[in-house]
Every structure is written in structure tokens, then in C-alpha cells.
Design a protein around this motif. Structure first.
Motif, mmCIF file in Angstrom:
data_model
loop_
_atom_site.group_PDB
_atom_site.id
_atom_site.type_symbol
_atom_site.label_atom_id
_atom_site.label_comp_id
_atom_site.label_asym_id
_atom_site.label_seq_id
_atom_site.Cartn_x
_atom_site.Cartn_y
_atom_site.Cartn_z
ATOM 1 N N PRO A 191 41.874 33.611 111.142
ATOM 2 C CA PRO A 191 43.039 32.760 110.875
ATOM 3 C C PRO A 191 44.082 33.433 109.979
ATOM 4 N N TYR A 192 43.624 34.340 109.112
ATOM 5 C CA TYR A 192 44.563 35.037 108.222
ATOM 6 C C TYR A 192 45.395 36.043 109.009
ATOM 7 N N PHE A 193 44.780 36.705 109.980
ATOM 8 C CA PHE A 193 45.547 37.602 110.848
ATOM 9 C C PHE A 193 46.579 36.807 111.649
ATOM 10 N N GLU A 194 46.174 35.648 112.139
ATOM 11 C CA GLU A 194 47.073 34.814 112.946
ATOM 12 C C GLU A 194 48.216 34.236 112.117
ATOM 13 N N LEU A 195 47.999 34.122 110.823
ATOM 14 C CA LEU A 195 49.035 33.629 109.912
ATOM 15 C C LEU A 195 50.144 34.654 109.700
ATOM 16 N N ALA A 196 49.798 35.944 109.825
ATOM 17 C CA ALA A 196 50.664 37.022 109.362
ATOM 18 C C ALA A 196 51.704 37.471 110.381
ATOM 19 N N ASP A 197 52.740 38.137 109.856
ATOM 20 C CA ASP A 197 53.769 38.778 110.680
ATOM 21 C C ASP A 197 53.577 40.292 110.727
ATOM 22 N N PRO A 240 37.908 55.597 106.905
ATOM 23 C CA PRO A 240 37.504 56.447 108.031
ATOM 24 C C PRO A 240 37.883 55.880 109.396
ATOM 25 N N PHE A 241 37.581 54.607 109.610
ATOM 26 C CA PHE A 241 38.072 53.908 110.804
ATOM 27 C C PHE A 241 38.029 52.407 110.520
ATOM 28 N N PRO A 242 39.145 51.852 110.071
ATOM 29 C CA PRO A 242 39.159 50.453 109.637
ATOM 30 C C PRO A 242 39.052 49.461 110.799
ATOM 31 N N LEU A 243 37.970 48.695 110.833
ATOM 32 C CA LEU A 243 37.792 47.702 111.884
ATOM 33 C C LEU A 243 38.820 46.583 111.769
ATOM 34 N N VAL A 244 39.293 46.333 110.542
ATOM 35 C CA VAL A 244 40.316 45.289 110.354
ATOM 36 C C VAL A 244 41.600 45.656 111.085
ATOM 37 N N MET A 245 41.868 46.944 111.216
ATOM 38 C CA MET A 245 43.035 47.401 111.980
ATOM 39 C C MET A 245 42.892 46.992 113.446
ATOM 40 N N LEU A 246 41.688 47.128 113.983
ATOM 41 C CA LEU A 246 41.440 46.736 115.370
ATOM 42 C C LEU A 246 41.576 45.228 115.538
ATOM 43 N N GLU A 247 41.144 44.480 114.532
ATOM 44 C CA GLU A 247 41.278 43.023 114.631
ATOM 45 C C GLU A 247 42.746 42.618 114.634
ATOM 46 N N ALA A 248 43.545 43.280 113.805
ATOM 47 C CA ALA A 248 44.984 43.013 113.804
ATOM 48 C C ALA A 248 45.578 43.335 115.176
ATOM 49 N N ALA A 249 45.220 44.491 115.703
ATOM 50 C CA ALA A 249 45.761 44.916 117.000
ATOM 51 C C ALA A 249 45.329 43.993 118.132
ATOM 52 N N SER A 250 44.141 43.408 118.008
ATOM 53 C CA SER A 250 43.622 42.559 119.097
ATOM 54 C C SER A 250 44.481 41.321 119.327
ATOM 55 N N GLY A 254 47.772 41.542 118.613
ATOM 56 C CA GLY A 254 49.121 42.081 118.729
ATOM 57 C C GLY A 254 49.913 42.078 117.449
ATOM 58 N N LEU A 255 49.216 42.057 116.304
ATOM 59 C CA LEU A 255 49.903 42.024 115.011
ATOM 60 C C LEU A 255 50.368 43.424 114.631
ATOM 61 N N GLN A 256 51.636 43.559 114.307
ATOM 62 C CA GLN A 256 52.189 44.856 113.906
ATOM 63 C C GLN A 256 51.432 45.422 112.704
ATOM 64 N N SER A 266 63.821 42.786 116.733
ATOM 65 C CA SER A 266 64.071 41.700 117.693
ATOM 66 C C SER A 266 62.765 41.159 118.266
ATOM 67 N N GLN A 267 62.822 39.973 118.834
ATOM 68 C CA GLN A 267 61.653 39.368 119.450
ATOM 69 C C GLN A 267 61.148 40.217 120.614
ATOM 70 N N LYS A 268 62.077 40.806 121.347
ATOM 71 C CA LYS A 268 61.693 41.656 122.474
ATOM 72 C C LYS A 268 60.900 42.868 121.996
ATOM 73 N N GLN A 269 61.351 43.482 120.902
ATOM 74 C CA GLN A 269 60.637 44.635 120.349
ATOM 75 C C GLN A 269 59.243 44.223 119.860
ATOM 76 N N LYS A 270 59.167 43.062 119.232
ATOM 77 C CA LYS A 270 57.867 42.561 118.758
ATOM 78 C C LYS A 270 56.897 42.387 119.925
ATOM 79 N N GLU A 271 57.385 41.844 121.016
ATOM 80 C CA GLU A 271 56.526 41.620 122.186
ATOM 81 C C GLU A 271 56.057 42.938 122.792
ATOM 82 N N GLU A 272 56.938 43.930 122.814
ATOM 83 C CA GLU A 272 56.560 45.236 123.346
ATOM 84 C C GLU A 272 55.468 45.877 122.495
ATOM 85 N N ILE A 273 55.637 45.814 121.168
ATOM 86 C CA ILE A 273 54.641 46.363 120.244
ATOM 87 C C ILE A 273 53.322 45.614 120.394
#
Length: 387
Positions: free
Chosen positions: A281-287, A297-307, A309-311, A352-359
Motif C-alpha cells: 500500500p505504501y508503494f501504491e501511495l507514492a509518486d 547488492p540487488f534491492p527487492l524493494v526496487m522490483l516491487e516499485a517497478a511491478s 510501474g512506480l518511477q 507529463s502523464q504520457k511520459q509517466k505511462e511510458e515509464i
């Protein structure tokens, strides 16, 4: 045909390397493979491990006043102490392990090398899955451990290219002995989890306010102090911004962070949240997800953010974020350049919103390479080539 493997873990605490191992065992169990695990110590994941593997624990939990308790049985047995096993207990354990006739022993992290050295008489090939960079190598492995890794361990797998580079430089390990095995992550969905909207209300963050999120047990490696300094810069620039760090505990570092923000965060724009079992829920809260780590070394939290689509914004030279973000723009700044990080976060909050969606789409696509099935495919290829 799969080799008979004994995995070694340093403990059963809820952290990145331990969760990777748990998911690995879980998937192998699904495929009908019997798992075996030797832990140096127990922890909160012990019962989970026992669902998917036959588990032995090296260190022994005993009552502090064992002799007194035997004489006075009605005394409470609340205080426990963790001890090394006796010679007799070690001999019994070694006999049990020898009966299994393991072909391969895999240490999960360099912290497992201590126990691996004590059982090398089992005569199986030795391997290690390394999740550590410089600071953690010094923290969790002795020079004797690292010498053993370089000289006696036949196969070394690393979670990121950076880990491999560090091992070559620090331990003089030949690059031909090192293989990249990027970790996997499993995203569990908790139907009882709070929604981002409810969380926003609880934290008293206005609906229209943008949120920068950081996550990890508050400590030097995770750069919680870096996160706070960047937050201070950006709040001066835009007082409507809010920052959330998930992972505050009762350690000294957390107390220092709390004391620091009391000096300047009079409007409550920085929210320090204790460790939670469900961070989604904290990832979903964020921009924006700001990976402020000095070493990861390899942060799993980064993968959770990416899952979702969080920048993501982070630092070069700190670990696995470079592997994951290779080829992407506007993700990394130079190592610990806090002003540059603040500037990039500000820019990314205002695209822009379009750029956010692409990322977002690109990140969601990339994270598929780190799902369980992808990891298993990588591992099966590696295992088939082992001599």
C-alpha cells in the motif's frame, strides 16, 4: 536430473536474501524436488522454511539457568540463550547430513561460510550465492571466510555485476569462477491490506499532495539519512510535498533520524513508519520511489516499485539498481550526489502523464525478468552446466 543440494542460510529473519531462498525452496518443492536446509540460527521465517524443506539449525537454544530449572521445575523458562552446539551434538548432526549424500552445498550469502567450513568434510562440491558488497562483506564475513570463498568454494553466483566486481577486486577471485544469477521476487497480494487512500488519511497527507517513498530497515547502508536530507531540500522548494520512509525500528540509527527531523519538520511533511509485513500500500501511495541506498547488492524493494510501474530514482555505483535500469534514462545520478538526486526527483514529479505511462509500462515489462519462472529457468541452465 537435479542434484541433491544442501542449502545453508545464516538465519531465518525476514530480509532480502532469506526471502529469495524461501521462494527458491518453495518453487523447487512445487516441482517435486526435495529440499534440505541447514540454518546457523533460527528466526521468524523458520516455520515457513520447514514447510518446503527438511531443516536443521546449527545453534542450540537453551534455558539460561538450565541446571537450576531442572531442580526447580516450576520456575518460568522465559530467558533463553543461543549457544554453539557441543562436540557430541555436532557429531550427531554431521552423521545425519552425511547419510543424505549431498552432491552440492550452496551457502546463501557469505554469512553462511562460517558453518560451511565446519561441514566441508561432507565432501560435496561447495558453492555460494553472494548477496553482499564491501560493507556487508566486512560486517558478515571474516578474512578467513573470504579466503575460504576464494580458495575452496568451486562455484560462486552473484546477484549483480557490482557484487562480482567487488569479489574480483577484494578477494582476487577469477572472473571465470563467478556467474551472474539475478534474484527473484514474489509479490504477494494481501486482501486485507489497507488501500492507499486509507493510508493517506491515516498519515494525514492531503489527497492532492505528491509523495516520495523510501523503504528498508533504517541503517547506514540504506541511506535513510540521505533520504531525509534530500527530503529537506525538496520541501524547501515545494512545501506541499510529502515523504514517507517505511522501516523505522528501535535501533540507534532510527532514533538519530527522528531527532534530526524534529529540528526542521515542524509541519509534519516527513512520515517515519515502523517495519510492516506488507509494504505494497505504501508503494501504491507514492509518486516516486527514491532508492537512497549507499550499498544495495540487488534491492527487492526496487522490483516491487517497478511491478506497479512506480518511477525510481537512485545512485550509480551502489549495486543492482544499475543492472535493472541499464538503458533507461532519468533513473540514476552519480553516487551520493544528493543535490542531483533532489533535482531529478523534482523533474520526474513534473513530467507529463504520457511520459509517466511510458515509464510505467517499461518498468512493468522489465520486472517480468525477475519473476519466479525466469529465475528458475536461469538456475536450471546453470545447474545443468555444473561439473
Amino acid at each position: 536430473m537435479s542434484k541433491k543440494i544442501l542449502f545453508i542460510g545464516h538465519d531465518a529473519n525476514r530480509a532480502g536474501a532469506q526471502l529469495v531462498l524461501l521462494n527458491w525452496l518453495k518453487e523447487q518443492k512445487k516441482r517435486g524436488i526435495e529440499n534440505y536446509l541447514l540454518l546457523e540460527r533460527g528466526g521468524v521465517l523458520l516455520q515457513q522454511y520447514q514447510k518446503y524443506a527438511k531443516v536443521w539449525v546449527w545453534q542450540v537454544e537453551r534455558d539460561k539457568g538450565n541446571k537450576i530449572l531442572k531442580k526447580i521445575p516450576f520456575l518460568k523458562r522465559e530467558e533463553m540463550v543461543i549457544e554453539e552446539p557441543s562436540r557430541e551434538e555436532i557429531a550427531i548432526l554431521i552423521r545425519e547430513l552425511r547419510k543424505e549424500r549431498f552432491e552440492l552445498i550452496i551457502g546463501n550469502t557469505v554469512a553462511s561460510l562460517n558453518v560451511m567450513q565446519k561441514i566441508q568434510g561432507l565432501r560435496a562440491n561447495l558453492a555460494c550465492y553472494v548477496h553482499e558488497l564491501d560493507f556487508s562483506l566486512s560486517m558478515y564475513a571474516s578474512e578467513a571466510d573470504l579466503k575460504f570463498l576464494a580458495e575452496k568454494v568451486k562455484h560462486i553466483w552473484v546477484v549483480s555485476k557490482k557484487v562480482g566486481d567487488v569479489l574480483q577486486k577484494r578477494c582476487q577471485i577469477n572472473e571465470n569462477k563467478i556467474t551472474l544469477l539475478s534474484p527473484m521476487v514474489e509479490f504477494s497480494k494481501n486482501p486485507k491490506a489497507k488501500s492507499a487512500e486509507i493510508l493517506r488519511m491515516e498519515l494525514e497527507i492531503p489527497e492532492e499532495a505528491k509523495v516520495v517513498f523510501g523503504c528498508g530497515l533504517a541503517e547506514w547502508r540504506k541511506g535513510t539519512d540521505v533520504f531525509i536530507r534530500v527530503a529537506r531540500m525538496l520541501i524547501k522548494k515545494s512545501p506541499d510535498l510529502h515523504f514517507v520512509w517505511l522501516g523505522i525500528s528501535d535501533n540507534l540509527f532510527s532514533e538519530e533520524i527522528k531527532a534530526e527531523i524534529r529540528k526542521f519538520d515542524t509541519d509534519g511533511k516527513i512520515h517515519l513508519v515502523p517495519v510492516k509485513s506488507d509494504a505494497r500500500p505504501y508503494f501504491e501511495l507514492a509518486d516516486i520511489f527514491f532508492l537512497s541506498s549507499r550499498e544495495d547488492p540487488f534491492p527487492l524493494v526496487m522490483l516491487e516499485a517497478a511491478s506497479i510501474g512506480l518511477q525510481i530514482v537512485g545512485f550509480r555505483g551502489t549495486g543492482g539498481i544499475e543492472d535493472f535500469s541499464e538503458g533507461l534514462e532519468n533513473v540514476l545520478v552519480e553516487n551520493l550526489e544528493e543535490n542531483d538526486a533532489a533535482e531529478l526527483i523534482w523533474q520526474q514529479l513534473n513530467i507529463s502523464q504520457k511520459q509517466k505511462e511510458e515509464i510505467s509500462n517499461e518498468l512493468k515489462q522489465r520486472v517480468k525478468g525477475y519473476e519466479l519462472q525466469s529465475f528458475v529457468a536461469r538456475w536450471e541452465k546453470i545447474e545443468s552446466e555444473l561439473v
